[in-house]
Design a protein around this motif. Structure first.
Motif, PDB file in Angstrom:
ATOM      1  N   GLU A  44       0.544  -1.135  -0.008  1.00 34.49           N
ATOM      2  CA  GLU A  44      -0.036  -0.107   0.057  1.00 34.49           C
ATOM      3  C   GLU A  44       0.828   1.377  -0.020  1.00 34.49           C
ATOM      4  O   GLU A  44       0.573   2.325  -0.897  1.00 34.49           O
ATOM      5  CB  GLU A  44      -0.912   0.076   1.394  1.00 34.49           C
ATOM      6  CG  GLU A  44      -2.336  -0.594   0.882  1.00 34.49           C
ATOM      7  CD  GLU A  44      -3.038  -0.619   2.059  1.00 34.49           C
ATOM      8  OE1 GLU A  44      -3.118   0.464   2.926  1.00 34.49           O
ATOM      9  OE2 GLU A  44      -3.743  -1.547   2.221  1.00 34.49           O
ATOM     10  N   GLN A  47       2.463   1.860  -3.248  1.00 36.26           N
ATOM     11  CA  GLN A  47       1.437   2.353  -4.235  1.00 36.26           C
ATOM     12  C   GLN A  47       1.295   4.121  -3.923  1.00 36.26           C
ATOM     13  O   GLN A  47       1.228   4.745  -4.920  1.00 36.26           O
ATOM     14  CB  GLN A  47       0.042   1.814  -4.075  1.00 36.26           C
ATOM     15  CG  GLN A  47      -0.022   0.319  -4.531  1.00 36.26           C
ATOM     16  CD  GLN A  47      -1.455  -0.239  -4.498  1.00 36.26           C
ATOM     17  OE1 GLN A  47      -2.492   0.571  -4.797  1.00 36.26           O
ATOM     18  NE2 GLN A  47      -1.523  -1.598  -4.154  1.00 36.26           N
ATOM     19  N   ASP A  48       1.314   4.428  -2.957  1.00 34.06           N
ATOM     20  CA  ASP A  48       1.169   5.822  -2.431  1.00 34.06           C
ATOM     21  C   ASP A  48       2.282   6.505  -2.859  1.00 34.06           C
ATOM     22  O   ASP A  48       2.240   7.400  -3.286  1.00 34.06           O
ATOM     23  CB  ASP A  48       0.981   6.037  -0.797  1.00 34.06           C
ATOM     24  CG  ASP A  48      -0.458   5.591  -0.446  1.00 34.06           C
ATOM     25  OD1 ASP A  48      -1.240   5.234  -1.141  1.00 34.06           O
ATOM     26  OD2 ASP A  48      -0.572   5.422   0.864  1.00 34.06           O
ATOM     27  N   GLN A  51       2.358   6.809  -6.726  1.00 32.74           N
ATOM     28  CA  GLN A  51       1.517   7.764  -7.063  1.00 32.74           C
ATOM     29  C   GLN A  51       2.121   9.356  -6.728  1.00 32.74           C
ATOM     30  O   GLN A  51       1.875  10.267  -7.671  1.00 32.74           O
ATOM     31  CB  GLN A  51      -0.086   7.617  -5.927  1.00 32.74           C
ATOM     32  CG  GLN A  51      -1.080   8.804  -6.541  1.00 32.74           C
ATOM     33  CD  GLN A  51      -2.452   8.552  -5.753  1.00 32.74           C
ATOM     34  OE1 GLN A  51      -2.696   7.549  -5.261  1.00 32.74           O
ATOM     35  NE2 GLN A  51      -3.372   9.584  -6.042  1.00 32.74           N
TER      36      GLN A  51
ATOM     37  N   GLY B  65      -5.585  -0.591 -11.243  1.00 35.55           N
ATOM     38  CA  GLY B  65      -6.071   0.364 -10.744  1.00 35.55           C
ATOM     39  C   GLY B  65      -5.052   1.374 -10.410  1.00 35.55           C
ATOM     40  O   GLY B  65      -5.651   2.781 -10.040  1.00 35.55           O
ATOM     41  N   LEU B  66      -3.875   1.185 -10.191  1.00 30.50           N
ATOM     42  CA  LEU B  66      -2.932   2.276  -9.656  1.00 30.50           C
ATOM     43  C   LEU B  66      -2.632   3.304 -10.529  1.00 30.50           C
ATOM     44  O   LEU B  66      -2.822   4.584 -10.431  1.00 30.50           O
ATOM     45  CB  LEU B  66      -1.475   1.599  -9.374  1.00 30.50           C
ATOM     46  CG  LEU B  66      -0.556   2.575  -8.929  1.00 30.50           C
ATOM     47  CD1 LEU B  66      -0.820   3.420  -7.561  1.00 30.50           C
ATOM     48  CD2 LEU B  66       0.850   1.902  -8.423  1.00 30.50           C
ATOM     49  N   ASN B  68      -4.941   4.243 -12.892  1.00 29.17           N
ATOM     50  CA  ASN B  68      -6.046   5.170 -12.863  1.00 29.17           C
ATOM     51  C   ASN B  68      -6.106   6.120 -11.952  1.00 29.17           C
ATOM     52  O   ASN B  68      -6.332   7.362 -12.083  1.00 29.17           O
ATOM     53  CB  ASN B  68      -7.547   4.309 -12.771  1.00 29.17           C
ATOM     54  CG  ASN B  68      -7.836   3.742 -14.069  1.00 29.17           C
ATOM     55  OD1 ASN B  68      -7.293   4.205 -15.135  1.00 29.17           O
ATOM     56  ND2 ASN B  68      -8.741   2.625 -14.167  1.00 29.17           N
ATOM     57  N   ARG B  69      -5.791   5.682 -10.739  1.00 26.83           N
ATOM     58  CA  ARG B  69      -5.471   6.380  -9.462  1.00 26.83           C
ATOM     59  C   ARG B  69      -4.559   7.789  -9.762  1.00 26.83           C
ATOM     60  O   ARG B  69      -4.938   8.795  -9.482  1.00 26.83           O
ATOM     61  CB  ARG B  69      -4.898   5.577  -8.421  1.00 26.83           C
ATOM     62  CG  ARG B  69      -5.814   5.550  -7.199  1.00 26.83           C
ATOM     63  CD  ARG B  69      -5.372   4.558  -6.012  1.00 26.83           C
ATOM     64  NE  ARG B  69      -4.321   5.309  -5.365  1.00 26.83           N
ATOM     65  CZ  ARG B  69      -3.588   4.566  -4.555  1.00 26.83           C
ATOM     66  NH1 ARG B  69      -3.690   3.122  -4.207  1.00 26.83           N
ATOM     67  NH2 ARG B  69      -2.777   5.254  -3.913  1.00 26.83           N
ATOM     68  N   SER B  73      -5.836  11.599 -10.290  1.00 27.15           N
ATOM     69  CA  SER B  73      -5.231  12.523  -9.224  1.00 27.15           C
ATOM     70  C   SER B  73      -4.416  13.660 -10.103  1.00 27.15           C
ATOM     71  O   SER B  73      -4.582  14.926  -9.602  1.00 27.15           O
ATOM     72  CB  SER B  73      -4.345  12.110  -8.191  1.00 27.15           C
ATOM     73  OG  SER B  73      -3.181  11.506  -8.769  1.00 27.15           O
TER      74      SER B  73
END
Lengths: 188, 252
Positions: A44, A47-48, A51, B65-66, B68-69, B73
């Motif tokens: 998790e 992933q953060d 992103q 899905g990452l 898309n996230r 954003s």
């Protein structure tokens, strides 16, 4: 990775065209996710990190200078630093303090690995563990050579030489990877 | 030279630079060396390739899905920015509008304040004028109405035979008035001027204009055994009366 593709992505980034993000993700997403995961060791969190890194890449695209670094080097720096900052901000550093667990290097969670990535993974075996440990400590743990020397309890000179030899050893893989890639392309 | 390059390559500066961990000074030094020495440039390219190779060894299938996230954003952030720019433009316009109207209202306020001061002044002057006139009318009334008032008919001498005036003097109220009823025509360059000799000093009472109102009473300074004169003076009046040009004198 073709230089042409790099150029194309960089151009799109400079134009603030969000296709750049798609292309970046397609070509570097798994590698950057792997880097993030290697640092934070949690799916998790990784992933953060990816992103946040992509958002930074998007926002800082005007600072990228192709004459000073390959696109990947720049992406790697951002992702690695974001991951290290994430760990520090979570105060996890003490948990994470170098437990160079050998199994960690090999324990990969088979379900998420693409066949070609598994091939690449096998290549890692070609590098002696002592070099891998130094490379990981420096590249993924955010340690300076001095810190790595203390944590791994090996002299600074040895850290330096293992880093250099380890990187040189990578050439072997580089060559092999080209062959793998060649076969993969043939298979298409 | 060779030694210098070797020493540089032996140090860990290039590796630190690769990871972006150099100080600013070191960064400049590395960039200078990369630009100057092909061997170092080559070593750096190799390091970059090796780093990518090494990192790719750790590649891991990113979860569905990452992507898309991330895309979502970034789009949200862009939309937010566009919204912010729109708000910023609107806010700038509003600020300009308020600034302009503030300047306008400030100017108007200044103008009104100025006008207000002027009107207040005018009112004060009018008030004083009115008081003076009221006082004058009141005195005229007293003089005309009081039984103790003496009335003198004044006629011009031979220089102005048609000059007719009536003087009213009230010694009790110490008020004296004169009503000039007729003034003979004078040449353009001359005028009539009125004087009063009160307690030994000569007071200039000003030029007599053409008589607009035959019933107008003009106040005279009061004094015991005062003397009033009307003289002919050059146009614009004189500072002292020309004795030879006296056309009428009024004892009161």
């Amino acid at each position: 990775m073709s230089t042409l593709l790099e150029k194309h992505i960089v151009e799109l980034l400079k134009e603030s065209n969000d296709k750049a993000i798609s292309l970046l993700y397609e070509h570097y997403g798994d590698t950057l996710y792997g880097v993030a995961f290697k640092v934070v060791r949690n799916e998790e969190l990784a992933q953060d990190v990816v992103q946040e890194s992509f958002i930074k890449i998007w926002n800082k695209s005007h600072t990228y200078d192709a004459s000073k670094a390959k696109l990947f080097t720049w992406l790697f720096r951002i992702t690695r630093n974001t991951a290290i900052d994430k760990l520090r901000s979570l105060g996890n550093k003490s948990d994470k303090e170098i437990q160079m667990d050998v199994s960690d290097v090999y324990n990969l969670g088979v379900e998420g690995i693409q066949p070609e990535l598994m091939d690449m993974r096998k290549q890692l075996d070609k590098i002696e563990l002592k070099y891998q440990i130094v490379l990981e400590a420096l590249f993924f743990e955010g340690m300076t050579q001095q810190e790595a020397s203390e944590e791994l309890d090996i002299p600074l000179g040895t850290v330096k030489s293992r880093l250099k030899i380890g990187l040189r050893e990578l050439k072997k893989i580089y060559g092999a990877a080209s062959i793998v890639l060649f076969y993969l392309l043939q298979g298409l | 030279m060779k030694e210098k390059i070797n020493n540089f390559l032996e140090s860990d500066l290039l590796e630190k630079y690769l990871l972006g961990e150099t100080t600013l000074e070191e960064k400049h030094q590395v960039e200078r060396y990369i630009a100057m020495y092909p061997e170092i440039r080559e070593a750096y390219r190799e390091l970059e390739d090796n780093l990518e190779t090494f990192a790719r060894l750790y590649a891991r299938k990113a979860p569905e899905g990452l992507k898309n996230r991330i895309t979502l954003s970034i789009r949200n952030q862009q939309a937010g920015r566009k919204r912010f720019i729109r708000y910023a433009v609107a806010a700038s316009i509003a600020t300009l509008f308020f600034a302009a109207s503030s300047v306008f209202f400030w100017n108007q306020n200044q103008h009104l304040q100025h006008e207000n001061a002027m009107v207040t002044d005018q009112i004060r002057v009018l008030e004083a004028d009115m008081k003076e006139q009221l006082e004058d009318v009141r005195n005229q009334f007293i003089v005309l109405n009081n039984p103790g008032t003496r009335k003198y008919m004044v006629s011009g001498n031979k220089k102005a035979r048609d000059l007719k005036a009536i003087a009213y003097v009230n010694p009790i109220k110490k008020l004296s008035y004169i009503n000039v009823r007729n003034l003979p025509q004078l040449p353009e360059d001359q005028c009539y001027q009125m004087w009063a000799e009160v307690n030994g000093s000569m007071v200039n009472l000003g030029i007599l204009r053409d008589i607009e109102d035959k019933d107008k009473l003009m106040a005279l300074p009061y004094g015991e055994k005062a003397l009033g004169y009307i003289t002919i003076e050059p146009k614009g009046g004189n500072n002292t009366p020309s004795v030879q040009n006296i056309v009428a004198n009024i004892k009161y």
